[in-house]
Write a protein that holds these residues in place. Sequence first.
Motif, PDB file in Angstrom:
ATOM      1  N   ILE A  33      34.751 -66.494 -22.008  1.00  0.00           N
ATOM      2  CA  ILE A  33      34.028 -67.757 -21.934  1.00  0.00           C
ATOM      3  C   ILE A  33      35.019 -68.895 -22.142  1.00  0.00           C
ATOM      4  N   THR A  34      34.650 -70.066 -21.664  1.00  0.00           N
ATOM      5  CA  THR A  34      35.476 -71.250 -21.845  1.00  0.00           C
ATOM      6  C   THR A  34      34.659 -72.279 -22.610  1.00  0.00           C
ATOM      7  N   ILE A  35      35.291 -72.884 -23.613  1.00  0.00           N
ATOM      8  CA  ILE A  35      34.625 -73.923 -24.398  1.00  0.00           C
ATOM      9  C   ILE A  35      35.473 -75.192 -24.354  1.00  0.00           C
ATOM     10  N   GLY A  36      34.814 -76.309 -24.585  1.00  0.00           N
ATOM     11  CA  GLY A  36      35.497 -77.580 -24.735  1.00  0.00           C
ATOM     12  C   GLY A  36      35.308 -78.067 -26.158  1.00  0.00           C
ATOM     13  N   ILE A  37      36.359 -78.584 -26.752  1.00  0.00           N
ATOM     14  CA  ILE A  37      36.300 -79.114 -28.115  1.00  0.00           C
ATOM     15  C   ILE A  37      36.587 -80.601 -28.029  1.00  0.00           C
ATOM     16  N   ASP A  38      35.622 -81.417 -28.452  1.00  0.00           N
ATOM     17  CA  ASP A  38      35.723 -82.869 -28.350  1.00  0.00           C
ATOM     18  C   ASP A  38      36.011 -83.448 -29.733  1.00  0.00           C
ATOM     19  N   GLU A  60      36.442 -83.632 -39.435  1.00  0.00           N
ATOM     20  CA  GLU A  60      35.193 -84.388 -39.364  1.00  0.00           C
ATOM     21  C   GLU A  60      34.356 -83.792 -38.250  1.00  0.00           C
ATOM     22  N   LEU A  61      33.254 -84.429 -37.902  1.00  0.00           N
ATOM     23  CA  LEU A  61      32.403 -83.887 -36.842  1.00  0.00           C
ATOM     24  C   LEU A  61      33.162 -83.751 -35.531  1.00  0.00           C
ATOM     25  N   CYS A  62      33.032 -82.590 -34.912  1.00  0.00           N
ATOM     26  CA  CYS A  62      33.606 -82.319 -33.594  1.00  0.00           C
ATOM     27  C   CYS A  62      32.466 -81.853 -32.694  1.00  0.00           C
ATOM     28  N   GLY A  63      32.621 -82.053 -31.414  1.00  0.00           N
ATOM     29  CA  GLY A  63      31.644 -81.551 -30.459  1.00  0.00           C
ATOM     30  C   GLY A  63      32.205 -80.320 -29.779  1.00  0.00           C
ATOM     31  N   VAL A  64      31.369 -79.306 -29.597  1.00  0.00           N
ATOM     32  CA  VAL A  64      31.786 -78.099 -28.903  1.00  0.00           C
ATOM     33  C   VAL A  64      30.797 -77.835 -27.781  1.00  0.00           C
ATOM     34  N   THR A  65      31.304 -77.710 -26.561  1.00  0.00           N
ATOM     35  CA  THR A  65      30.451 -77.376 -25.429  1.00  0.00           C
ATOM     36  C   THR A  65      30.873 -76.030 -24.885  1.00  0.00           C
ATOM     37  N   GLY A  66      29.923 -75.325 -24.320  1.00  0.00           N
ATOM     38  CA  GLY A  66      30.251 -74.009 -23.797  1.00  0.00           C
ATOM     39  C   GLY A  66      29.144 -73.476 -22.924  1.00  0.00           C
ATOM     40  N   PRO A  67      29.114 -72.182 -22.745  1.00  0.00           N
ATOM     41  CA  PRO A  67      28.136 -71.577 -21.847  1.00  0.00           C
ATOM     42  C   PRO A  67      26.711 -71.586 -22.408  1.00  0.00           C
ATOM     43  N   TRP A  68      26.526 -72.146 -23.592  1.00  0.00           N
ATOM     44  CA  TRP A  68      25.197 -72.141 -24.198  1.00  0.00           C
ATOM     45  C   TRP A  68      24.322 -73.290 -23.711  1.00  0.00           C
ATOM     46  N   GLY A  69      24.840 -74.155 -22.848  1.00  0.00           N
ATOM     47  CA  GLY A  69      23.998 -75.136 -22.181  1.00  0.00           C
ATOM     48  C   GLY A  69      23.928 -76.522 -22.800  1.00  0.00           C
ATOM     49  N   PHE A  70      24.514 -76.747 -23.950  1.00  0.00           N
ATOM     50  CA  PHE A  70      24.556 -78.073 -24.539  1.00  0.00           C
ATOM     51  C   PHE A  70      25.660 -78.129 -25.583  1.00  0.00           C
ATOM     52  N   SER A  71      25.888 -79.304 -26.121  1.00  0.00           N
ATOM     53  CA  SER A  71      26.945 -79.470 -27.121  1.00  0.00           C
ATOM     54  C   SER A  71      26.406 -79.277 -28.529  1.00  0.00           C
ATOM     55  N   TRP A  72      27.247 -78.729 -29.377  1.00  0.00           N
ATOM     56  CA  TRP A  72      26.932 -78.601 -30.797  1.00  0.00           C
ATOM     57  C   TRP A  72      27.878 -79.499 -31.567  1.00  0.00           C
ATOM     58  N   ASP A  77      33.551 -75.246 -41.997  1.00  0.00           N
ATOM     59  CA  ASP A  77      33.726 -73.827 -41.727  1.00  0.00           C
ATOM     60  C   ASP A  77      32.553 -73.256 -40.927  1.00  0.00           C
ATOM     61  N   ASP A  78      31.992 -74.041 -40.001  1.00  0.00           N
ATOM     62  CA  ASP A  78      30.899 -73.587 -39.160  1.00  0.00           C
ATOM     63  C   ASP A  78      31.349 -72.461 -38.238  1.00  0.00           C
ATOM     64  N   THR A  79      30.390 -71.632 -37.822  1.00  0.00           N
ATOM     65  CA  THR A  79      30.655 -70.557 -36.860  1.00  0.00           C
ATOM     66  C   THR A  79      29.598 -70.612 -35.772  1.00  0.00           C
ATOM     67  N   ILE A  80      30.043 -70.517 -34.533  1.00  0.00           N
ATOM     68  CA  ILE A  80      29.143 -70.423 -33.381  1.00  0.00           C
ATOM     69  C   ILE A  80      29.419 -69.072 -32.738  1.00  0.00           C
ATOM     70  N   THR A  81      28.354 -68.324 -32.427  1.00  0.00           N
ATOM     71  CA  THR A  81      28.499 -67.061 -31.717  1.00  0.00           C
ATOM     72  C   THR A  81      27.777 -67.190 -30.390  1.00  0.00           C
ATOM     73  N   SER A  82      28.450 -66.838 -29.304  1.00  0.00           N
ATOM     74  CA  SER A  82      27.860 -66.924 -27.975  1.00  0.00           C
ATOM     75  C   SER A  82      27.913 -65.571 -27.280  1.00  0.00           C
ATOM     76  N   ASP A  83      26.815 -65.233 -26.614  1.00  0.00           N
ATOM     77  CA  ASP A  83      26.811 -64.025 -25.786  1.00  0.00           C
ATOM     78  C   ASP A  83      27.067 -64.383 -24.324  1.00  0.00           C
ATOM     79  N   GLY A  84      27.459 -65.653 -24.082  1.00  0.00           N
ATOM     80  CA  GLY A  84      27.763 -66.107 -22.738  1.00  0.00           C
ATOM     81  C   GLY A  84      26.565 -66.655 -21.997  1.00  0.00           C
ATOM     82  N   HIS A  85      25.363 -66.520 -22.580  1.00  0.00           N
ATOM     83  CA  HIS A  85      24.146 -67.026 -21.956  1.00  0.00           C
ATOM     84  C   HIS A  85      23.719 -68.325 -22.631  1.00  0.00           C
ATOM     85  N   SER A  86      22.926 -69.093 -21.919  1.00  0.00           N
ATOM     86  CA  SER A  86      22.429 -70.359 -22.451  1.00  0.00           C
ATOM     87  C   SER A  86      21.584 -70.131 -23.696  1.00  0.00           C
ATOM     88  N   MET A  87      21.751 -70.989 -24.675  1.00  0.00           N
ATOM     89  CA  MET A  87      20.939 -70.951 -25.882  1.00  0.00           C
ATOM     90  C   MET A  87      19.785 -71.945 -25.777  1.00  0.00           C
TER      91      MET A  87
END
Length: 97
Positions: A33-38, A60-72, A77-87
């Motif tokens: 998967i490919t993610i963007g870190i803003d 500080e706050l960062c934005g992360v976009t990926g295959p889950w369909g929107f930005s978080w 020490d946050d963790t995001i887990t993706s199965d490659g499908h939209s959340m």
Amino acid sequence: MSTTKLLLGTAALFLMAAPAAAVTVKNASAGEITIGIDYGDNEKIETIAAGKSVKFECKELCGVTGPWGFSWKVQGDDTITSDGHSMVTVMDEKKAE
């Protein structure tokens, strides 16, 4: 040694000893998967192999976009887990009526 120098030296030691805030993105899918870190003033693109994870610093706050369909918005020490499908589930308004 003056009190000011002692306090500045102590503060510097605390800053060096403090762990960096690292956000983790885990790829639980069978493909990469490919993610963007803003970071606000710049952006970084990361590719994560199947079953792997990537950590990146986010003081500080960062934005992360990926295959889950929107930005978080993440930090610390946050963790995001993706199965490659939209959340995100988009509901068809006509079917909902």
